[in-house]
Design an enzyme around this catalytic site. Structure first.
Site, PDB file in Angstrom:
ATOM      1  N   GLU A 173      -1.352 -19.965 -30.556  1.00 29.56           N
ATOM      2  CA  GLU A 173       0.097 -20.155 -30.389  1.00 29.56           C
ATOM      3  C   GLU A 173       0.638 -19.065 -29.482  1.00 29.56           C
ATOM      4  O   GLU A 173       0.433 -17.875 -29.740  1.00 29.56           O
ATOM      5  CB  GLU A 173       0.849 -20.070 -31.726  1.00 29.56           C
ATOM      6  CG  GLU A 173       0.635 -21.236 -32.635  1.00 29.56           C
ATOM      7  CD  GLU A 173       1.498 -21.182 -33.890  1.00 29.56           C
ATOM      8  OE1 GLU A 173       2.619 -20.644 -33.835  1.00 29.56           O
ATOM      9  OE2 GLU A 173       1.031 -21.674 -34.923  1.00 29.56           O
ATOM     10  N   GLU A 186      -1.170 -18.520 -39.959  1.00 26.44           N
ATOM     11  CA  GLU A 186      -0.362 -17.301 -40.131  1.00 26.44           C
ATOM     12  C   GLU A 186      -0.353 -16.850 -41.588  1.00 26.44           C
ATOM     13  O   GLU A 186       0.710 -16.757 -42.223  1.00 26.44           O
ATOM     14  CB  GLU A 186       1.062 -17.535 -39.625  1.00 26.44           C
ATOM     15  CG  GLU A 186       1.117 -17.797 -38.139  1.00 26.44           C
ATOM     16  CD  GLU A 186       2.521 -17.809 -37.554  1.00 26.44           C
ATOM     17  OE1 GLU A 186       3.467 -18.077 -38.302  1.00 26.44           O
ATOM     18  OE2 GLU A 186       2.662 -17.574 -36.338  1.00 26.44           O
TER      19      GLU A 186
HETATM   20  C1  BG6 Z   1       4.742 -19.825 -35.859  1.00 28.09           C
HETATM   21  C2  BG6 Z   1       4.348 -21.046 -36.619  1.00 28.09           C
HETATM   22  O1  BG6 Z   1       5.276 -18.927 -36.752  1.00 28.09           O
HETATM   23  O2  BG6 Z   1       5.744 -19.906 -34.908  1.00 28.09           O
HETATM   24  C3  BG6 Z   1       4.864 -22.353 -36.059  1.00 28.09           C
HETATM   25  O3  BG6 Z   1       2.961 -21.111 -36.845  1.00 28.09           O
HETATM   26  C4  BG6 Z   1       6.254 -22.145 -35.505  1.00 28.09           C
HETATM   27  O4  BG6 Z   1       4.793 -23.328 -37.060  1.00 28.09           O
HETATM   28  C5  BG6 Z   1       6.170 -21.137 -34.387  1.00 28.09           C
HETATM   29  O5  BG6 Z   1       6.874 -23.316 -35.088  1.00 28.09           O
HETATM   30  C6  BG6 Z   1       7.474 -20.892 -33.653  1.00 28.09           C
HETATM   31  O6  BG6 Z   1       8.487 -20.557 -34.545  1.00 28.09           O
HETATM   32  P1  BG6 Z   1       9.840 -21.387 -34.587  1.00 28.09           P
HETATM   33  O7  BG6 Z   1      10.562 -20.876 -35.766  1.00 28.09           O
HETATM   34  O8  BG6 Z   1      10.520 -21.077 -33.307  1.00 28.09           O
HETATM   35  O9  BG6 Z   1       9.456 -22.816 -34.707  1.00 28.09           O
END
Ligand code: BG6
Length: 489
Positions: free
Chosen positions: A386, A199
């Site tokens: 993701e 990201e």
């Molecule tokens: C992304 C990241 O922004 O979102 C992860 O690459 C992160 O590291 C994921 O865990 C989900 O966000 P959060 O804040 O719910 O963990």
């Protein structure tokens, strides 16, 4: 029709949120180790001391106005959720066996940079750290799971932050390249898929994502430049070490999925402009140069990017092989209300969409639109690394974890991805969910915000046995993978 026969189904995690063992095996502290626990209503902070011995906590993860002489440190009396996380460090065999049972073709993980170079500045790597990842990769390969490695997932050796402000100083490039060269050489026969910066457009959260102590636009945009150069160098060096390597960039694509609040052209222009602030990062890494619209934006805002001679050639020579993305949500914007506001747009509610407890809009159609836009823009294979839903899962009276909302989320998003492939012709390489097992939330530091198919017995206070149990969604995702995405029932 349908997904490629070699489609890479799997799950994704990051070392700082999963691994634990923060001070074991010769590992040094990272920026993420000085970050405290927050909640959906209270931001995480970072702890530091001043030369007079006083102890402080920053307000939020985008560190502002840091006093002279501040030094980030782990301090007694604070809770640091990443220190132990959910202890993959000692549970990797058990967890990988669960991933194999799910039928994973790939597992995306990050290598903790300070586990290999504890301060970032050593000339020689920490053998114990390298050995740990050898063990992890061997375990994955034993089950035929292809490792996919992020080189920089929010984690920087803390000493680089304390000495140089991390990526705010281009000396960090050499340290990072030494790390990349080391792991490329070491794992060249075990790992084929790599990505450079997780990201990269989240550098707007300077400290959390990159260890940069500052959040003004000049600091953040300047800190992105050494990352671009380092990413391009890593791509080039990686290909020299093993021409079969596939090395991608990674963009938080939710931030490009910006809708105008109305069809007023002024709102539409605003949405386009907000998305451009994010696409810029992928433009540099996929096309190899700063786009003209961003140069004009810098000019208008008095931003001056310091480059060195040769940087532009490096960017050209180090374009990526594929584009990896995270996608969680869409956002909306409007011209009059948003003028001069936070470019990240959090908090604006879309009345047509449902949202999670954490206010994340659930938008599978936005996912399809974004996949189409990205493929159209770059004509590079897209890897979704993701996608997932954070929810406060609970163990029911029957001792099981029933998470139908997670199945609904994935069903609609996988269907949208299928539409992007079948209807729009997008070349999608694979899909790894965030995260297949409950881990620490990056944004809030909570355990309560759970993403996994596997439940981990640990609460926000750090209590729990760390026992792993399968949620209902486990069997569902297993079927999806086994049918190559055909069975979403
Ligand atoms: C992304 C990241 O922004 O979102 C992860 O690459 C992160 O590291 C994921 O865990 C989900 O966000 P959060 O804040 O719910 O963990």
């Amino acid at each position: 029709m349908g997904f490629r026969s070699d489609f890479l189904w799997g799950g994704a995690t990051a070392a700082n949120q999963y691994e634990g063992g923060w001070n074991e095996g010769g590992r040094g502290p990272a920026n993420t180790d000085v970050m405290t626990k927050g909640s959906k209503d209270q931001a995480r902070g970072a702890t530091y001391t001043l030369p007079d011995g006083s102890r402080h906590l920053t307000k939020g993860v985008a560190v502002k106005d840091l006093p002279e002489g501040a030094r980030f440190e782990v301090l007694d009396g604070y809770e640091y959720p990443c220190h132990d996380a959910v202890d993959f460090y000692h549970h990797y065999k058990e967890d990988i066996a669960l991933f194999a049972e799910l039928g994973f073709k790939t597992y995306r993980m990050s290598i903790s940079w300070p586990r290999i170079f504890p301060t970032g500045m050593e000339k020689e790597p920490n053998e114990e750290g390298l050995k740990f990842y050898d063990n992890v990769f061997d375990e994955l390969l034993k089950y035929g799971i292809e490792p996919m490695v992020t080189l920089h997932h929010f984690e920087v050796p803390l000493e680089l932050t304390n000495q140089w402000g991390s990526w705010a100083d281009r000396r960090t490039i050499d340290c990072f390249i030494r790390f990349c060269r080391t792991v490329f050489e070491r794992y060249k026969n075990k790992v084929k898929y790599w990505m450079t910066f997780n990201e990269i457009n989240n550098i707007y959260f300077g400290f959390l994502s990159s260890g940069v102590p500052g959040d003004d636009l000049q600091t953040v945009m300047q800190a992105a430049h050494p990352q671009f150069v380092a990413s391009a160098m890593a791509v080039k060096i990686g290909h020299e070490i093993n021409p079969d390597f596939k090395i991608g960039c990674m963009l938080a694509a939710s931030r490009c999925t910006v809708y105008p609040e109305t069809c007023n052209p002024a709102d539409v222009q605003k949405a386009w402009e907000q998305a451009s602030r994010q696409y810029f990062f992928a433009d540099v890494q996929c096309r190899g140069y700063y786009p003209s619209y961003q140069l004009k934006y810098f000019e208008r805002n008095g931003i001056h990017i310091q480059k060195e001679s040769g940087d532009d050639e490096i960017l050209k020579e180090g374009t990526v092989d594929y584009i990896a993305i995270s996608y969680y949500r869409s956002m909306i914007t409007a011209a009059p209300k948003q003028e001069g506001s936070d470019p990240l747009l959090l908090g604006v509610i879309n009345p047509y969409l449902e949202a999670t407890e954490w206010g994340i809009a659930i938008d599978p159609m936005g996912f399809r639109i974004t996949l189409h836009n990205l493929y159209d823009r770059y004509q590079l294979p897209v890897m979704i690394v993701e996608n997932g839903i954070g929810a406060a899962d609970e163990v029911a009276e029957d001792g099981q974890i029933h998470d139908p909302y997670r199945v609904d989320f994935f069903r609609s998003h996988i269907q949208a991805m299928k539409d992007a492939v079948d209807i729009d012709g997008v070349d999608v390489m694979g899909y790894t969910t965030w995260a297949p097992i409950d881990i620490v939330s990056a944004g809030t530091g909570e355990m309560r915000k759970r993403y996994g198919f596997v439940y981990v017995d640990k609460d926000d206070e750090g209590n729990g046995s760390l026992k792993r149990s399968k949620k209902d969604s486990f069997a569902w995702y297993q079927k999806v993978i086994a049918s190559n995405g055909e069975n979403l029932e």
